[in-house]
Enzyme design. Structure first.
Site, PDB file in Angstrom:
ATOM      1  CG  ASP A  62      -6.519   0.324   0.710  1.00 27.09           C
ATOM      2  OD1 ASP A  62      -5.402   0.341   1.272  1.00 27.09           O
ATOM      3  OD2 ASP A  62      -7.576   0.645   1.285  1.00 27.09           O
ATOM      4  CG  HIS A  65       0.409   6.267  -0.423  1.00 30.23           C
ATOM      5  ND1 HIS A  65      -0.738   6.900  -0.811  1.00 30.23           N
ATOM      6  CD2 HIS A  65       0.134   5.683   0.770  1.00 30.23           C
ATOM      7  CE1 HIS A  65      -1.681   6.696   0.109  1.00 30.23           C
ATOM      8  NE2 HIS A  65      -1.176   5.955   1.070  1.00 30.23           N
ATOM      9  CD  GLU A 117      -4.415   6.502   2.671  1.00 32.74           C
ATOM     10  OE1 GLU A 117      -4.147   5.304   2.896  1.00 32.74           O
ATOM     11  OE2 GLU A 117      -3.542   7.378   2.583  1.00 32.74           O
ATOM     12  CG  HIS A 139      -1.623   1.253   1.538  1.00 35.47           C
ATOM     13  ND1 HIS A 139      -2.941   1.476   1.232  1.00 35.47           N
ATOM     14  CD2 HIS A 139      -1.179   2.381   2.138  1.00 35.47           C
ATOM     15  CE1 HIS A 139      -3.284   2.692   1.624  1.00 35.47           C
ATOM     16  NE2 HIS A 139      -2.223   3.269   2.181  1.00 35.47           N
ATOM     17  CD  GLU A 140       2.238   3.414   3.740  1.00 38.74           C
ATOM     18  OE1 GLU A 140       2.493   4.523   3.246  1.00 38.74           O
ATOM     19  OE2 GLU A 140       1.243   3.203   4.465  1.00 38.74           O
TER      20      GLU A 140
END
Ligand SMILES: [Zn+2]
Length: 414
Positions: A359, A281, A355, A277-278
């Protein structure tokens, strides 16, 4: 009614409206959360934990109400009773250099706000967080942190204020273009190096140690072309039991940090899903879009300042017949409250959207991530006693991340 009186009325009204809207939202949110435990919620909390999560919300709500009331009374008193103008006059009696007066004025406000915030931050850490079992910070660490934060805000804030006041003194209404370039340079520096410079002042960051997790992470990072050297484990457990992870930086200077609390509580697969997930980003260029967006906002604010700051009625609205950069700026920001609320809404909506994208990235790039992310988020919420039923309007205003049940529902769909 003179223009300055009208401006004063505007300032006082905006402070009151901001306060009232905040209180109504807090109240709606507090009422909304009292619901029977749903089937989805039962996947996160048992009835006892759920009751505890609601009690935690109520404790925070009550304290928030109290600090809101005190904060608003103080700011209104400062405006109406002329405390800002008094401080300005005291400085003018003693000094003649306008730039020095501006820097001292802002410096004193930073000192006052730091000192007055200390009791509430202490209470929140050592009473509320302590009561619900989150706090791990010692009093010594708390005061060290506070002193460091204070020194950093002075060291960063005062030179910037000096520079902007100087640019304004030289260029007057045209100052905003040059000031904007300065802010772009500063924010570029902070986006790239901010976390790297300031985080180690508060936490130890060490490369992820060898083991099962590191191997799993190595395998994942290799598929994504993300350099493992940028991955750190952070000793968050010295302050709180809560779990988290973050991405920061731009270009070559980027880091992903995993809290040691996260590594401890999550399985290897769950941790990699969160890490994915990071990485999402980073891959979806969220930092770049945030950077551009925040600088466009700064441009708009500065352009408005260029247009309005020269008007002596701004300082006069606060009660001073001697126009000054700092009093006019203060009046400007008080009048700007409604616009900053709208900007906050846009920022949070944008962030919640990001976000979901991150995901999605995790699901697309890490096999089994849908389940692992699901389990990880449930643990994250349980470990921080998240509010399962926040009010939608409260979410729009205050949430940078989607509410947990919406996020879990989305994970099932995508
Ligand atoms: Zn995220």
């Amino acid at each position: 009614m003179s223009t300055s009186d009208l401006l004063l009325l505007g300032i006082v009204s905006f402070v009151l409206i901001d306060f009232s809207v905040g209180m109504v939202l807090d109240y709606l949110n507090e009422r909304q959360k009292e619901q029977p435990l749903s089937a989805e919620g039962a996947e996160i909390f048992n009835p006892e934990e759920y009751a505890k999560s609601m009690a935690y919300g109520t404790a925070k709500y009550r304290f928030e109400m109290l600090t809101n009331v005190i904060g608003t009374v103080v700011i209104l008193a400062a405006i109406i009773l002329g405390w800002f103008v008094w401080l300005d006059a005291q400085l003018r009696d003693r000094f003649s250099n306008n730039l020095l007066i501006t820097v001292l004025f802002i410096g004193i406000l930073i000192v006052i706000s730091t000192v007055t915030n200390l009791p509430s931050s202490y209470y929140s850490t050592f009473v509320i967080e302590e009561k619900f079992g989150f706090n791990k910070s010692t009093k010594k660490l708390f005061f060290q942190d506070s002193v460091k934060q204070f020194l950093i805000s002075l060291a960063l804030g005062l030179p910037v204020i000096y520079a902007v006041a100087w640019i304004y003194q030289e260029l007057q209404n045209q100052f905003w273009i040059v000031a904007w370039v300065l802010f772009v340079v500063i924010s570029l520096f902070m986006f790239i190096y901010g976390t790297r410079i300031f985080l180690p002042m508060f936490n130890k960051l060490k490369p992820l140690p060898d083991g099962e997790l590191r191997s799993a992470v190595e395998d994942y990072c290799q598929t994504q072309g993300f350099p493992l050297s940028k991955l750190y484990e952070m000793d968050a457990s010295k302050r709180s039991t809560k779990l988290n992870a973050f991405f920061s930086g731009m270009g070559k200077v980027k880091i992903i940090g995993l809290y040691d609390t996260l590594i401890e509580k999550l399985t290897v697969e769950e941790t990699v899903a969160v890490l994915a997930h990071e990485v999402g980003h980073y891959k979806r260029k969220h930092v770049y879009t945030m950077f551009i967006f925040s600088n466009v906002q700064t441009l708009v604010i500065l352009a408005l300042m260029g247009w309005l700051l020269g008007n002596p009625n701004l300082s006069k609205a606060l009660g001073s017949d001697t126009p000054s950069f700092h009093l006019s700026m203060l009046a400007f920001f008080l009048l700007f409250t409604p616009v900053s609320t709208v900007l906050g809404l846009i920022n949070n909506s944008f962030s919640r959207h990001n976000e979901y994208q991150a995901d999605q990235y995790s699901i697309d790039t890490y096999p089994g991530a849908r389940e692992h992310m699901h389990d990880a988020l449930k643990k994250l919420s349980r470990e921080s006693l998240s509010n399962l039923n926040p009010h939608p309007v409260y979410v729009a205003v205050h949430y940078s991340h989607p509410p947990i049940l919406e996020r879990l529902a989305n994970l099932k769909q995508v």
